[in-house]
Design a protein around this motif. Structure first.
Motif, PDB file in Angstrom:
ATOM      1  N   UNK A 203       0.852  -1.312   0.067  1.00 48.71           N
ATOM      2  CA  UNK A 203      -0.153  -0.037  -0.160  1.00 48.71           C
ATOM      3  C   UNK A 203       0.832   1.210   0.023  1.00 48.71           C
ATOM      4  N   UNK A 204       2.097   1.167   0.369  1.00 47.27           N
ATOM      5  CA  UNK A 204       3.046   2.472   0.369  1.00 47.27           C
ATOM      6  C   UNK A 204       3.906   2.592  -0.855  1.00 47.27           C
ATOM      7  N   UNK A 230       5.158   9.741   6.998  1.00 39.25           N
ATOM      8  CA  UNK A 230       3.954  10.224   6.616  1.00 39.25           C
ATOM      9  C   UNK A 230       4.022  11.295   5.375  1.00 39.25           C
ATOM     10  N   UNK A 231       5.084  11.684   4.903  1.00 41.36           N
ATOM     11  CA  UNK A 231       5.106  12.563   3.927  1.00 41.36           C
ATOM     12  C   UNK A 231       5.117  11.620   2.728  1.00 41.36           C
ATOM     13  N   UNK A 232       5.612  10.428   2.672  1.00 47.22           N
ATOM     14  CA  UNK A 232       5.638   9.475   1.643  1.00 47.22           C
ATOM     15  C   UNK A 232       4.405   9.107   1.456  1.00 47.22           C
ATOM     16  N   UNK A 233       3.481   8.751   2.457  1.00 45.04           N
ATOM     17  CA  UNK A 233       2.129   8.396   2.524  1.00 45.04           C
ATOM     18  C   UNK A 233       1.140   9.293   2.249  1.00 45.04           C
ATOM     19  N   UNK A 234       1.449  10.532   2.424  1.00 43.14           N
ATOM     20  CA  UNK A 234       0.472  11.685   1.968  1.00 43.14           C
ATOM     21  C   UNK A 234       0.704  11.882   0.300  1.00 43.14           C
ATOM     22  N   UNK A 235       1.915  11.726  -0.215  1.00 46.53           N
ATOM     23  CA  UNK A 235       2.127  11.497  -1.605  1.00 46.53           C
ATOM     24  C   UNK A 235       1.552  10.712  -2.439  1.00 46.53           C
ATOM     25  N   UNK A 236       1.671   9.312  -1.533  1.00 48.16           N
ATOM     26  CA  UNK A 236       0.890   8.114  -2.420  1.00 48.16           C
ATOM     27  C   UNK A 236      -0.576   8.395  -2.399  1.00 48.16           C
ATOM     28  N   UNK A 237      -0.983   8.829  -1.343  1.00 47.29           N
ATOM     29  CA  UNK A 237      -2.752   8.875  -1.116  1.00 47.29           C
ATOM     30  C   UNK A 237      -2.970  10.054  -2.098  1.00 47.29           C
ATOM     31  N   UNK A 242      -6.227  11.591  -7.002  1.00 48.55           N
ATOM     32  CA  UNK A 242      -6.300  12.149  -8.483  1.00 48.55           C
ATOM     33  C   UNK A 242      -6.737  11.122  -9.397  1.00 48.55           C
ATOM     34  N   UNK A 243      -6.547   9.897  -9.121  1.00 54.68           N
ATOM     35  CA  UNK A 243      -6.942   8.841 -10.337  1.00 54.68           C
ATOM     36  C   UNK A 243      -7.987   7.973  -9.575  1.00 54.68           C
ATOM     37  N   UNK A 244      -9.177   8.536  -9.386  1.00 53.02           N
ATOM     38  CA  UNK A 244     -10.322   7.525  -8.590  1.00 53.02           C
ATOM     39  C   UNK A 244     -10.993   6.471  -9.664  1.00 53.02           C
ATOM     40  N   UNK A 245     -10.522   6.450 -10.997  1.00 55.38           N
ATOM     41  CA  UNK A 245     -11.137   5.519 -11.697  1.00 55.38           C
ATOM     42  C   UNK A 245     -10.050   4.266 -11.909  1.00 55.38           C
ATOM     43  N   UNK A 256      -4.933   1.297  -1.163  1.00 59.01           N
ATOM     44  CA  UNK A 256      -4.895  -0.004  -0.392  1.00 59.01           C
ATOM     45  C   UNK A 256      -4.204   0.193   0.970  1.00 59.01           C
ATOM     46  N   UNK A 257      -4.447  -0.588   1.980  1.00 57.26           N
ATOM     47  CA  UNK A 257      -4.103  -0.531   3.407  1.00 57.26           C
ATOM     48  C   UNK A 257      -2.625  -0.174   3.452  1.00 57.26           C
TER      49      UNK A 257
END
Length: 265
Positions: A203-204, A230-237, A242-245, A256-257
């Motif tokens: 998920x990361x 946390x910064x890496x997680x924020x970037x991934x999320x 921005x790509x919900x589809x 992902x978890x």
């Protein structure tokens, strides 16, 4: 051994968090449970993946024997609980399963254990990084098909089932099968050579438009060092949001978890 520890355990867009994290004294681990394809729930309403990851995590806190022995204990514990719950072992897509990445720090030595697609990455004092065990991404064929035909195409579901049947045949998971031990990977590292140990579930992973047979973690490592977990997680999320589809970044769900630990020595 003095250290600073960052950790994240976060549910994705699914109905429940199937990842699990342990961080106790000198043992650290992450576990990524796989959703049982039969959709069954157990006990207090948890999925087979959630059951597997939590059972495995607790097993790795259970003793001082080598991590491979605790991996075997985790696998046996998953099997025993499935038997109690009446899981049909002949229907392999319904088995509870989880990947695992675990490290234990003792006397200046880092012992590591890995199976499945959870990762252990060592960042050296010189800034270079090394993945503990390089393995082909077993989801590569499915992600490539998602990129071509979309997440919800019938062929994708069929391929997911085919890949799941290959558990402990071409790739490893902890799922109670005796063959799981053949896919255990383990080793020792001198802690004096290591600046940071990263362990994380997929998920990361930094979203990638084109799936790769062998994942490149250079971007993930650079961002973890620069921004922290946390910064890496924020970037991934943000990339995923921005790509919900799921058209630009092929994947199985919007988010992902995540279970991740950074151990700074």
């Amino acid at each position: 051994m003095g250290m600073k520890v960052e950790q994240i355990l976060e549910q994705g867009s699914g109905a429940q968090n199937e990842d699990y994290l342990i961080s106790e004294h000198d043992v650290f681990g992450v576990f990524d449970g796989s959703t049982s394809l039969d959709g069954a729930f157990f006990g207090d309403g948890r999925s087979g993946g959630a059951m597997a990851s939590s059972i495995a995590g607790r097993a790795f806190l259970g003793g001082s024997e080598p991590l491979t022995g605790l991996g075997a204990l985790a696998n046996d514990s998953i099997r025993a609980q499935m038997e109690l719950c009446g899981v049909d072992f002949s229907r392999r897509c319904g088995l509870w399963s989880t990947s695992a990445a675990v490290v234990r720090l003792r006397n200046g030595v880092i012992e590591w254990f890995q199976t499945g697609d959870s990762q252990v990455v060592f960042i050296g004092q010189d800034g270079n990084h090394r993945v503990a065990t390089r393995r082909e991404d077993h989801d590569f064929p499915t992600l490539s098909l998602i990129r071509e035909k979309g997440r919800h195409h019938p062929e994708v579901r069929k391929l997911v089932e085919t890949i799941r049947q290959d558990m402990n045949r071409s790739y490893g998971v902890l799922n109670g099968e005796r063959e799981a031990v053949d896919f255990f990977r383990t080793g020792m590292e001198d802690a004096r050579n290591i600046k940071t140990v990263l362990i994380f579930t997929d998920g990361l992973d930094v979203p990638c438009p084109a799936p790769k047979k062998y994942k490149d973690f250079s971007c993930l490592v650079d961002m973890a060092c620069e921004l922290g977990l946390e910064g890496l997680r924020d970037h991934v999320r943000s990339q995923e949001a921005a790509d919900p589809d799921m058209k630009r970044y092929p994947r199985f769900k919007k988010h992902d978890d995540i279970a991740a630990i950074a151990i700074h020595l």
